[in-house]
Structures are given as C-alpha cells and as structure tokens.
Design an enzyme around this catalytic site. Structure first.
Site, mmCIF file in Angstrom:
data_model
loop_
_atom_site.group_PDB
_atom_site.id
_atom_site.type_symbol
_atom_site.label_atom_id
_atom_site.label_comp_id
_atom_site.label_asym_id
_atom_site.label_seq_id
_atom_site.Cartn_x
_atom_site.Cartn_y
_atom_site.Cartn_z
ATOM 1 N N HIS A 207 3.752 27.471 17.697
ATOM 2 C CA HIS A 207 3.157 25.905 17.383
ATOM 3 C C HIS A 207 1.844 25.772 16.949
ATOM 4 C CE1 HIS A 207 1.489 27.015 21.346
ATOM 5 N NE2 HIS A 207 0.687 25.806 21.283
HETATM 6 C C1 UD1 Z 1 -1.413 20.653 21.920
HETATM 7 C C2 UD1 Z 1 -2.725 21.258 21.806
HETATM 8 C C3 UD1 Z 1 -2.717 22.692 21.887
HETATM 9 C C4 UD1 Z 1 -1.576 23.234 22.949
HETATM 10 C C5 UD1 Z 1 -0.246 22.501 22.787
HETATM 11 C C6 UD1 Z 1 0.690 22.853 23.811
HETATM 12 C C7 UD1 Z 1 -4.860 19.885 21.163
HETATM 13 C C8 UD1 Z 1 -5.781 19.866 20.093
HETATM 14 N N1 UD1 Z 1 -3.584 20.839 20.892
HETATM 15 O O1 UD1 Z 1 -0.934 20.832 20.704
HETATM 16 O O2 UD1 Z 1 -4.044 23.188 22.230
HETATM 17 O O3 UD1 Z 1 -1.374 24.717 22.386
HETATM 18 O O4 UD1 Z 1 -0.614 21.355 22.725
HETATM 19 O O5 UD1 Z 1 1.954 22.696 23.414
HETATM 20 O O6 UD1 Z 1 -4.931 19.417 22.074
HETATM 21 N N2 UD1 Z 1 4.967 15.534 19.539
HETATM 22 C C9 UD1 Z 1 6.225 14.943 20.211
HETATM 23 N N3 UD1 Z 1 6.308 14.902 21.520
HETATM 24 C C10 UD1 Z 1 5.447 15.225 22.518
HETATM 25 C C11 UD1 Z 1 4.226 15.749 22.069
HETATM 26 C C12 UD1 Z 1 3.921 15.959 20.626
HETATM 27 O O7 UD1 Z 1 7.154 14.819 19.289
HETATM 28 O O8 UD1 Z 1 5.741 14.843 23.752
HETATM 29 C C13 UD1 Z 1 4.844 15.892 18.310
HETATM 30 C C14 UD1 Z 1 4.006 14.681 17.484
HETATM 31 O O9 UD1 Z 1 4.803 14.616 16.305
HETATM 32 C C15 UD1 Z 1 2.706 15.309 17.365
HETATM 33 C C16 UD1 Z 1 2.905 16.876 17.390
HETATM 34 O O10 UD1 Z 1 3.954 17.161 18.166
HETATM 35 O O11 UD1 Z 1 2.165 14.729 16.378
HETATM 36 C C17 UD1 Z 1 1.767 17.667 17.657
HETATM 37 O O12 UD1 Z 1 1.328 17.052 19.135
HETATM 38 P P1 UD1 Z 1 -0.258 17.210 19.697
HETATM 39 O O13 UD1 Z 1 -0.263 16.846 21.005
HETATM 40 O O14 UD1 Z 1 -1.066 16.576 18.704
HETATM 41 O O15 UD1 Z 1 -0.548 18.773 19.582
HETATM 42 P P2 UD1 Z 1 0.477 20.021 19.820
HETATM 43 O O16 UD1 Z 1 0.521 20.587 18.731
HETATM 44 O O17 UD1 Z 1 1.430 19.775 20.810
HETATM 45 N N1 UDP Z 2 6.380 27.054 28.263
HETATM 46 C C1 UDP Z 2 7.678 26.409 28.725
HETATM 47 N N2 UDP Z 2 8.664 26.123 28.197
HETATM 48 C C2 UDP Z 2 8.698 26.504 26.761
HETATM 49 C C3 UDP Z 2 7.828 27.144 26.038
HETATM 50 C C4 UDP Z 2 6.405 27.414 26.843
HETATM 51 O O1 UDP Z 2 7.430 26.347 30.170
HETATM 52 O O2 UDP Z 2 9.817 26.266 25.871
HETATM 53 C C5 UDP Z 2 5.298 27.371 28.997
HETATM 54 C C6 UDP Z 2 4.855 28.826 28.939
HETATM 55 O O3 UDP Z 2 5.301 29.521 30.195
HETATM 56 C C7 UDP Z 2 3.239 28.509 29.236
HETATM 57 C C8 UDP Z 2 2.970 27.119 28.656
HETATM 58 O O4 UDP Z 2 4.081 26.560 28.380
HETATM 59 O O5 UDP Z 2 3.075 28.586 30.511
HETATM 60 C C9 UDP Z 2 2.115 27.319 27.425
HETATM 61 O O6 UDP Z 2 2.410 26.125 26.849
HETATM 62 P P1 UDP Z 2 2.186 26.118 25.304
HETATM 63 O O7 UDP Z 2 2.380 27.421 24.539
HETATM 64 O O8 UDP Z 2 2.762 25.196 24.736
HETATM 65 O O9 UDP Z 2 0.298 25.884 25.021
HETATM 66 P P2 UDP Z 2 -1.056 27.155 24.907
HETATM 67 O O10 UDP Z 2 -0.701 27.719 26.340
HETATM 68 O O11 UDP Z 2 -0.842 27.727 23.636
HETATM 69 O O12 UDP Z 2 -2.112 26.025 25.128
#
Ligand code: UD1
Ligand code: UDP
Length: 359
Positions: A207
């Site tokens: 992601h």
């Molecule tokens: C965020 C965090 C990242 C973390 C990740 C975990 C920041 C800068 N990034 O990234 O560190 O690893 O979460 O998963 O805080 N979206 C949905 N539904 C949701 C949330 C997001 O559809 O519930 C889509 C939206 O199109 C959005 C995109 O995902 O624009 C990205 O979401 P965003 O919260 O900006 O960043 P992540 O890539 O999720």
């Molecule tokens: N995770 C989950 N379901 C998924 C993918 C990840 O429960 O389909 C959990 C995973 O076990 C970990 C956490 O989400 O504990 C990590 O989140 P993510 O990779 O979104 O964020 P990051 O750690 O990179 O910030």
C-alpha cells in the site's frame, strides 16, 4: 488523571487495544480515558472490524476527517481535534505510530499546552520522501513522554537531544495484540475457497505510494511475483489505495488472489500459516519477525531495522531480480531464522500504564 487516546488508521487500532485493556483492568490507578477516532480510515475493514475483534470500546467521538491530500487530511484532523480538546481538556494526549492522525493531534495538543505521550517514538527510516517519516520527526519534536520499541529508537532520540529521563523503553505494543490474539485466530474464507494448506502459499500486502501509485511499477511487481511463485498461490488482501490503482490496470491472474482487506484475527491466521510474506507494511515486518515467518519487504529502508538484523525480514527495495530470488529462496527453504527482539513479549501495555500511573 485524564488521558485522551488517539487512533485514526488501521495500524493504530492494534496499538491502542492493549493499552485500553490494561487501563480498564486497573481502576485503582484512576486513569480515565477518552477515545478519539479521527476518521482517517472509515472503510469497515480498515476500522470497525478492529473494534469488534480486539474488544476496543466505541470511540467517544469520531472526528470524521476522511481522506484527502496530505495537507487536507492533516488540516481537517487538526481543526476538529482542536475543538474536541478544548471541549474536553485532558492531562495527557496519547498518540501511537506515525500516521497523519498521530502528527496532527500531537501538534494540536501541544499548542493547547497539553502534554503528549508517543507510543512507538524514535523510530526513523531517514527517508523524507515518506509522509510517515515527517510525522515521526514532528511528533517526536514536541513529545513529552517517549515510549520506545527498540534500542535503535532510544539511540535516535538520544542523538536528537532528548533527555534519557523522558525515554521509556517499554517494548513493542503491536506484539501485545499478537500475543493476545493467539488462540482466537479465525480462518479466513479464502483458505477453503482457494484450497490452501499450511505453508503452501504466500501472502502479499502492498500500500505504499512508492509501490502502488505508479501503475507500471505495480504491474511489474505483480508479474515478478506471479512468475516466481510457481505452483503456489499468493493471497493479497487489497488496501483501498491499491484497489484504486488495480482497477485501472486490467490485471487478471489465477495465482495472485485479490481479496478484501481482512480483519486482524483472519489476517494473523493467514500470515501465521503462510510460507512467506511479501509486503511494504511497517507492522507486518514486525509481526513476521515475531512469528518467525520469512518476510520480503519492497522498500529500500526500514524504520524497524531490528526486523532485518535480528528477525526474518529482508529489504529488497525495487530490485526485481532480488524479489524473484527471494521468493524462490523461501520456496526452497533457504531463509534466515530470526530471533525475537528484546521486550517484544506481550507486556508492553503493562509497562506503559505502570509509567503513566507514576507521572
Ligand atoms: C495510511 C498511513 C500509512 C499507513 C496506512 C495503513 C499516512 C500518511 N499514511 O496510508 O502510514 O501505513 O494508512 O493502512 O497517514 N481509503 C478508503 N477507505 C478508507 C481509507 C482510505 O477508500 O477507509 C482510500 C482513499 O481513496 C484514500 C486512500 O485510500 O485517498 C489513502 O488513504 P490515506 O488515509 O490517505 O492513506 P493510506 O494510504 O491509507
Ligand atoms: N492487517 C490486517 N488486515 C489486512 C492487512 C493488514 O489486519 O488485510 C494488519 C496487520 O496485521 C498489521 C496492520 O494491519 O497489524 C498493519 O497495517 P498497515 O500495513 O495498513 O499499516 P503500516 O503498519 O504499514 O503502517
């Protein structure tokens, strides 16, 4: 003492769950908490599922910030959290991890003269192209109590001039959730539908913008994984950011199985039983190290270097021949065995609450 606990995005929930459970189990400590969900993640499988599975109480408030650019999202969280903290002042704001919610709420708290505690303080990738690194640096510049996961984090904080009296090496709270979940794991439906057997499939999660925001790049990663996996399936729970890109690249495969993001108990079941994991997640690097599962990380750096030096993780950046080599190596049983880093023992929340009770 009253504390405000902040959570907003998927990796925050498994970090606040053990903390809340510990606070609730010790009424004699008189720590009263208010739980604030910033609304950064709102998809059922990125948020509510963790409340249900990890027994987190419903938030006292959801700030409804939602998605946006870096500045839009951070600003929305700040504006809403400022109103919230003025209406409900507290002695301490606890932030976890490195997402935008972490930084936004710590800035608001500090400007309202409220003390800040940061759980998972001090880790650094030294890569300022990642928004998370900026979040870590800003948060740690204004934190009062630094709860750390590793010697590396302690050292980074010391080098930046933080007095040792403010640094508390408590271990890794993610591992508290992992230890707690053992015995409660759930087999995801994909296990039966794809006829999976223990240790005969891979799991992939991607992601990070550097891997998924460029469609050609994403396609190339998929091609290499598909070619190298041989007769093994690769199960990929797809993050919404990645789903958006995939809808544009016309990818079909009977080997890489794309599924909705999983709940925690299903995801941990899936990786625990896998042969290996391909990821760019921060938390997954730690979980695979604890579980002793081979992990290939598509990043050039990591803020969690102990997962490489002590654990089962290898960084391969965007070196695709190395990705192929790693997958083939794991299939033939050639992978390093790791060890579990110090204080990744399931007792971190207890150590944090012991300290909170003293301050
Ligand atoms: C965020 C965090 C990242 C973390 C990740 C975990 C920041 C800068 N990034 O990234 O560190 O690893 O979460 O998963 O805080 N979206 C949905 N539904 C949701 C949330 C997001 O559809 O519930 C889509 C939206 O199109 C959005 C995109 O995902 O624009 C990205 O979401 P965003 O919260 O900006 O960043 P992540 O890539 O999720
Ligand atoms: N995770 C989950 N379901 C998924 C993918 C990840 O429960 O389909 C959990 C995973 O076990 C970990 C956490 O989400 O504990 C990590 O989140 P993510 O990779 O979104 O964020 P990051 O750690 O990179 O910030």
């Amino acid at each position: 003492m009253t504390v405000t606990i902040i959570a907003g995005a998927r990796p925050n929930f498994m970090k606040i769950a053990p903390l809340i459970r510990e606070i609730q189990s010790r009424p004699e400590d008189n720590i009263h908490f208010r739980l604030v969900h910033t609304g950064q993640h709102y998809h059922e499988n990125l948020s509510q599922v963790f409340f249900n599975e990890l027994g987190i109480p419903q938030p006292d408030v959801n700030l409804g910030s939602g998605s946006g650019t870096q500045a839009e999202q951070t600003a929305k969280i700040m504006v809403e959290f400022e109103k919230e903290l003025i209406a409900n002042p507290s002695d301490l704001v606890i932030v976890v991890g490195d997402v935008n919610s972490t930084m936004a709420c710590s800035i608001v708290a500090k400007k309202l003269n409220t003390r800040v505690a940061h759980v998972e303080a001090g880790i650094r990738s030294f890569d300022l192209s990642m928004p998370e690194e900026i979040n870590r640096m800003v948060t740690d510049a204004i934190t009062d109590y630094f709860f750390t996961t590793s010697a590396f984090a302690n050292e980074n904080l010391r080098k930046s001039g933080i007095p040792a009296t403010q640094i508390f090496f408590v271990g890794n709270i993610m591992i508290d959730s992992l230890v707690w979940s053992s015995g409660k794991l759930k087999q995801p439906a994909v296990f039966k539908t794809q006829h999976l057997n223990p240790h005969n499939y891979f799991v992939a999660t991607l992601h990070r913008p550097s891997n998924v925001d460029d469609s050609e790049n994403l396609k190339r990663i998929f091609q290499v994984i598909e070619e190298s996996a041989g007769d093994m399936k690769v199960i990929m729970p797809v993050h919404p950011r990645t789903a958006k890109m995939l809808s544009g690249i016309n990818w079909t495969s009977d080997k890489i199985i794309l599924i909705e993001p999983l709940g925690y108990l299903e995801f941990i079941y899936l990786i625990s039983n896998s042969l290996g994991v391909i990821t760019d997640s921060g938390g997954v690097q730690e979980e695979t190290t604890y579980l002793g599962i081979p992990c290939v990380t598509l990043r050039r750096n990591t803020e969690r270097p102990e997962t490489v030096t002590q654990g089962t993780n290898e960084l391969i950046g965007d070196d695709y021949p190395k990705l192929r080599e790693s997958i083939i190596g794991i299939k033939s049983g050639k992978w390093k065995r790791g060890e579990i880093p110090e204080l990744w023992d399931g007792k971190t929340a207890k150590r944090i609450v012991d300290i909170l009770s003293r301050i």
